[in-house]
Design a protein around this motif. Structure first.
Motif, mmCIF file in Angstrom:
data_model
loop_
_atom_site.group_PDB
_atom_site.id
_atom_site.type_symbol
_atom_site.label_atom_id
_atom_site.label_comp_id
_atom_site.label_asym_id
_atom_site.label_seq_id
_atom_site.Cartn_x
_atom_site.Cartn_y
_atom_site.Cartn_z
ATOM 1 N N SER A 321 57.593 34.157 43.293
ATOM 2 C CA SER A 321 57.117 32.835 42.884
ATOM 3 C C SER A 321 56.222 32.926 41.656
ATOM 4 C CB SER A 321 56.344 32.164 44.033
ATOM 5 O OG SER A 321 57.205 31.893 45.118
ATOM 6 N N TRP A 322 56.260 31.862 40.871
ATOM 7 C CA TRP A 322 55.402 31.709 39.693
ATOM 8 C C TRP A 322 54.423 30.589 39.983
ATOM 9 C CZ3 TRP A 322 56.808 27.949 35.363
ATOM 10 C CH2 TRP A 322 55.827 27.956 34.366
ATOM 11 N N ASP A 323 53.130 30.822 39.722
ATOM 12 C CA ASP A 323 52.090 29.866 40.095
ATOM 13 C C ASP A 323 51.860 28.761 39.060
ATOM 14 O OD1 ASP A 323 50.897 31.283 38.064
ATOM 15 O OD2 ASP A 323 49.180 31.984 39.233
ATOM 16 N N LEU A 324 52.787 28.571 38.129
ATOM 17 C CA LEU A 324 52.730 27.504 37.119
ATOM 18 C C LEU A 324 51.541 27.678 36.174
ATOM 19 C CD1 LEU A 324 53.630 24.372 39.308
ATOM 20 C CD2 LEU A 324 55.129 26.113 38.322
ATOM 21 N N ARG A 325 51.126 28.920 35.998
ATOM 22 C CA ARG A 325 50.021 29.219 35.086
ATOM 23 C C ARG A 325 50.448 30.299 34.096
ATOM 24 N NH1 ARG A 325 44.895 27.351 36.552
ATOM 25 N NH2 ARG A 325 44.830 26.318 38.592
ATOM 26 N N ARG A 326 49.735 30.296 32.974
ATOM 27 C CA ARG A 326 49.911 31.356 31.994
ATOM 28 C C ARG A 326 49.183 32.610 32.470
ATOM 29 N NH1 ARG A 326 51.871 29.383 27.114
ATOM 30 N NH2 ARG A 326 51.924 27.089 26.966
ATOM 31 N N PRO A 327 49.367 33.732 31.768
ATOM 32 C CA PRO A 327 48.670 34.959 32.196
ATOM 33 C C PRO A 327 47.155 34.785 32.165
ATOM 34 C CG PRO A 327 50.394 35.468 30.609
ATOM 35 C CD PRO A 327 50.260 33.974 30.626
ATOM 36 N N ALA A 328 46.476 35.491 33.041
ATOM 37 C CA ALA A 328 45.011 35.459 33.071
ATOM 38 C C ALA A 328 44.466 36.125 31.811
ATOM 39 C CB ALA A 328 44.492 36.178 34.309
ATOM 40 N N PRO A 329 43.409 35.570 31.210
ATOM 41 C CA PRO A 329 42.839 36.161 29.995
ATOM 42 C C PRO A 329 41.863 37.301 30.264
ATOM 43 C CG PRO A 329 41.698 34.126 30.510
ATOM 44 C CD PRO A 329 42.780 34.273 31.547
ATOM 45 N N ASP A 330 41.642 37.643 31.518
ATOM 46 C CA ASP A 330 40.678 38.684 31.865
ATOM 47 C C ASP A 330 41.127 40.052 31.345
ATOM 48 O OD1 ASP A 330 40.872 36.463 33.820
ATOM 49 O OD2 ASP A 330 39.060 37.358 34.637
ATOM 50 N N PRO A 331 40.184 40.919 31.013
ATOM 51 C CA PRO A 331 40.546 42.283 30.616
ATOM 52 C C PRO A 331 41.279 43.005 31.748
ATOM 53 C CG PRO A 331 38.253 41.812 30.049
ATOM 54 C CD PRO A 331 38.725 40.672 30.888
ATOM 55 N N VAL A 332 42.169 43.889 31.379
ATOM 56 C CA VAL A 332 42.916 44.661 32.375
ATOM 57 C C VAL A 332 41.975 45.635 33.072
ATOM 58 C CG1 VAL A 332 44.759 46.327 32.726
ATOM 59 C CG2 VAL A 332 45.087 44.442 31.125
ATOM 60 N N ASP A 333 41.969 45.580 34.396
ATOM 61 C CA ASP A 333 41.111 46.463 35.200
ATOM 62 C C ASP A 333 41.979 47.085 36.285
ATOM 63 O OD1 ASP A 333 39.208 47.775 36.633
ATOM 64 O OD2 ASP A 333 37.978 46.021 37.094
ATOM 65 N N LEU A 334 42.220 48.381 36.181
ATOM 66 C CA LEU A 334 43.106 49.063 37.127
ATOM 67 C C LEU A 334 42.365 49.667 38.310
ATOM 68 C CD1 LEU A 334 45.508 50.869 34.629
ATOM 69 C CD2 LEU A 334 45.774 48.635 35.721
ATOM 70 N N THR A 335 41.053 49.501 38.363
ATOM 71 C CA THR A 335 40.316 50.018 39.511
ATOM 72 C C THR A 335 40.547 49.134 40.726
ATOM 73 O OG1 THR A 335 38.324 48.760 38.911
ATOM 74 C CG2 THR A 335 38.543 50.980 38.013
ATOM 75 N N ILE A 336 40.486 49.736 41.890
ATOM 76 C CA ILE A 336 40.672 49.003 43.145
ATOM 77 C C ILE A 336 39.320 48.942 43.849
ATOM 78 C CG2 ILE A 336 41.847 48.935 45.365
ATOM 79 C CD1 ILE A 336 44.122 50.498 44.081
ATOM 80 N N PRO A 337 38.733 47.757 44.002
ATOM 81 C CA PRO A 337 37.407 47.685 44.623
ATOM 82 C C PRO A 337 37.456 48.097 46.084
ATOM 83 C CG PRO A 337 38.342 45.486 44.365
ATOM 84 C CD PRO A 337 39.260 46.428 43.638
ATOM 85 N N GLY A 338 36.361 48.682 46.540
ATOM 86 C CA GLY A 338 36.288 49.073 47.940
ATOM 87 C C GLY A 338 36.189 47.877 48.869
ATOM 88 N N PHE A 339 35.656 46.772 48.364
ATOM 89 C CA PHE A 339 35.535 45.558 49.177
ATOM 90 C C PHE A 339 35.698 44.354 48.263
ATOM 91 C CE2 PHE A 339 32.788 41.993 50.424
ATOM 92 C CZ PHE A 339 33.395 41.638 51.619
ATOM 93 N N ALA A 340 36.442 43.370 48.729
ATOM 94 C CA ALA A 340 36.594 42.108 48.013
ATOM 95 C C ALA A 340 36.266 40.985 48.989
ATOM 96 C CB ALA A 340 38.006 41.950 47.474
ATOM 97 N N PRO A 341 35.329 40.099 48.658
ATOM 98 C CA PRO A 341 34.993 39.007 49.573
ATOM 99 C C PRO A 341 36.193 38.099 49.793
ATOM 100 C CG PRO A 341 34.017 38.651 47.401
ATOM 101 C CD PRO A 341 34.573 40.033 47.395
ATOM 102 N N PRO A 342 36.302 37.509 50.980
ATOM 103 C CA PRO A 342 37.508 36.717 51.307
ATOM 104 C C PRO A 342 37.698 35.500 50.435
ATOM 105 C CG PRO A 342 35.804 36.463 52.993
ATOM 106 C CD PRO A 342 35.352 37.567 52.097
ATOM 107 N N TRP A 343 36.636 35.024 49.784
ATOM 108 C CA TRP A 343 36.794 33.843 48.928
ATOM 109 C C TRP A 343 37.220 34.214 47.505
ATOM 110 C CZ3 TRP A 343 32.138 35.370 51.142
ATOM 111 C CH2 TRP A 343 31.254 36.031 50.305
ATOM 112 N N ALA A 344 37.249 35.494 47.207
ATOM 113 C CA ALA A 344 37.593 35.931 45.854
ATOM 114 C C ALA A 344 39.110 36.081 45.743
ATOM 115 C CB ALA A 344 36.905 37.242 45.516
ATOM 116 N N GLY A 345 39.671 35.529 44.690
ATOM 117 C CA GLY A 345 41.099 35.647 44.452
ATOM 118 C C GLY A 345 41.375 36.438 43.190
#
Length: 546
Positions: A321-345
């Motif tokens: 599926s495509w979310d009807l949005r263009r690519p995110a402008p955020d810098p590319v970050d290949l690290t995987i966080p040890g914890f992500a809060p449930p409200w963070a997408g």
């Protein structure tokens, strides 16, 4: 159970059917007044005058007497055709009984085909566009046939559980199944099965026609995503994927050199032969060869690229599926966080405007880029709930403008961080360089102060924030307020949104010049001086001259 029980056996008496119970009723959608009913004693009755008169249909062939008629369904295409499913499991017979009549129940033929033995059938439905496409709800999941019952295929993804009833949502082309466990399951947009029934798989890889997508903002509660008020551990069934859903088929995927070698070696081993050493050159090529990738290119009605959507590169049918949005402008970050809060997408880009779009299926492999099948056109349609006078193109254009500025601002922030990291390594290298001019220590301090000043202009005064003191809005702060306050709405940007973006763009222009002077002149000059003094290598330094 072969005998008459006591009047006190209330459970048995209460659980037994009294017979003469109608278990299913259907009316022909193409011939008014043509009705069929099935009953719990194995009979099917038909009426051709709206129920004024009834006649008994022919008995279902080879079905035990007094079997249960689980479902009857009149054909969506032909006034003379009706489908029926029977159930004889109370007699120890678990055979799948599925029948079709083309003469209003006067004769029947089995269309159980190759259904697995022991599969009780509970419900049947016919597609309203392709008469050969039928669906079954069974004791062990959902089945579909694309050739009117000659062959049946299990619909994977649905649980292996009793589906007591199924319905086709004909407006949106969805299959809805109700289970004995009081659950509902939905297969969204089954229309590709029509193309498969028409022989689409025989023509090779392709992307199937795309259902139009609704343009709106999905509700995301403030707590965990999809969890309104009950915390993060309650059971919540997932919603359908938001946006445009692409269904595609891969009939073949190029094998990598490693895969081809391993398959060849497997054949040699099976013949009992000796596997030859492939050679170091081949092994080096294998180590650097990338696996095939599938990308779906989305373009707007002007042919401009909008978004890459990556899908599975495995052989077979897939959906993405495509979310009807263009690519995110955020810098590319290949690290995987040890914890992500449930409200963070995940990072998200700006919305595209409603309108016409096209998707093309591409296979990227060592052989190059290959377009598969024909591109498919589809529409993105706004849900009609926006305030009167809303210009959706204006909304999307403003979000795109903010996205581009956010991309440049975020990139500048990463450049400052990288410059400070280079400077940190240079400080360590300077101590290991006795031939260096001690004045370099002061120059490094000056450069560090300049970078901190630039970071303050870009992201705000960290010292004041640590003391909970108010600060002048920074460039990043202004852009962030626009993105956070406008990208999750379809409304026109406010005057404050527009003014914040104007100020941020003007401030960033001057900031960018100052940052370029530091990164392109001051920092390289300091690195050059260290190199001349014989300092150890540091990140950012170029290869020393011979």
């Amino acid at each position: 159970m072969g005998r008459v029980w006591s009047v006190d056996a209330l459970y048995d008496n209460g659980a037994m059917s009294m017979y003469a119970t109608i278990t299913g009723i259907t009316e022909s959608p193409v011939a008014e007044g043509v009705l069929y009913v099935g009953t719990d004693d194995g009979l099917i009755q038909a009426s051709e005058d709206g129920g004024q008169n009834w006649r008994m249909a022919a008995r279902l062939p080879e079905v035990p007497e007094l079997s249960f008629i689980n479902d009857v369904e009149a054909s969506q295409h032909d006034a003379n055709t009706v489908f029926a499913v029977a159930d004889a499991h109370k007699f120890g017979d678990f055979s799948p009984y599925v029948f079709e009549s083309t003469d209003r129940g006067r004769t029947w033929r089995s269309i159980a085909g190759d259904l697995p033995a022991g599969t009780i059938v509970w419900a049947v439905q016919q597609d309203h566009e392709n008469s050969a496409l039928l669906f079954l709800g069974t004791e062990f999941g959902l089945y579909v046939t694309t050739n009117r019952g000659t062959n049946w295929f299990k619909l994977h993804g649905a649980p292996t559980i009793a589906f007591r009833d199924i319905k086709l949502q004909r407006r949106d082309q969805d299959v809805v199944g109700a289970t004995f466990g009081r659950g509902f399951y939905v297969l969204d947009d089954y229309s590709p099965l029509r193309d498969i029934a028409a022989g689409a798989l025989a023509t090779g890889s392709k992307v199937f026609p795309v259902r139009d997508a609704w343009w709106y903002i999905p509700l995301v509660p403030m707590q965990a995503r999809g969890k309104p008020t009950l915390g993060s551990t309650d059971f919540t069934a997932p919603n359908p994927p938001f946006g445009a859903t692409f269904t595609y088929y891969l009939d073949d995927v190029p094998a990598t050199e490693r895969d081809a070698r391993q398959r060849s070696e497997q054949q040699i081993r099976e013949r009992g032969g000796d596997v030859p050493f492939p050679g170091y050159d081949k092994l080096r090529r294998e180590a650097t060869e990338g696996a095939p990738r599938v990308l779906l290119m989305v373009r707007d009605d002007q042919g401009e690229p909008v978004r890459w959507v990556e899908g599975s590169a495995e052989q077979g049918l897939h959906r993405v599926s495509w979310d009807l949005r263009r690519p995110a402008p955020d810098p590319v970050d290949l690290t995987i966080p040890g914890f992500a809060p449930p409200w963070a997408g995940p990072p998200q880009g700006p919305l595209v405007p409603p309108g016409g779009y096209r998707v093309e299926l591409l296979l990227v492999s060592s052989a190059g880029v290959q377009s598969l099948g024909s591109p498919q056109d589809f529409n993105v349609k706004p849900v009609p709930t926006a305030p009167a006078g809303t210009d959706f193109n204006n909304v999307a254009a403003f979000q795109l403008q903010a996205s581009e500025l956010m991309r440049r601002v975020a990139s500048a922030g990463e450049e400052i961080g990288r410059a400070r990291e280079r400077l940190r390594h240079m400080r360590a290298a300077l101590v290991e360089t006795p031939r260096a001019d001690p004045a370099l220590f002061a120059r490094m301090d000056e450069l560090e102060a300049a970078l901190v000043g630039l970071q303050t202009r870009l992201s705000g005064d960290r010292t004041r924030r640590q003391l909970n003191e108010p600060t002048v809005p920074s460039i990043r702060n202004r852009v962030g307020r626009v993105v956070g306050g406008h990208w999750d709405t379809r409304q026109m940007p406010t005057a404050t949104h527009r003014r914040n973006l104007e100020i941020a763009e003007a401030d960033f222009a001057g900031f960018r010049q100052d940052l370029s002077a530091v990164i392109e002149s001051d920092l390289p000059q300091l690195e050059s001086d260290l190199e001349e003094a014989g300092a150890p290598w540091t990140p950012g330094r170029r290869l020393p001259p011979q």
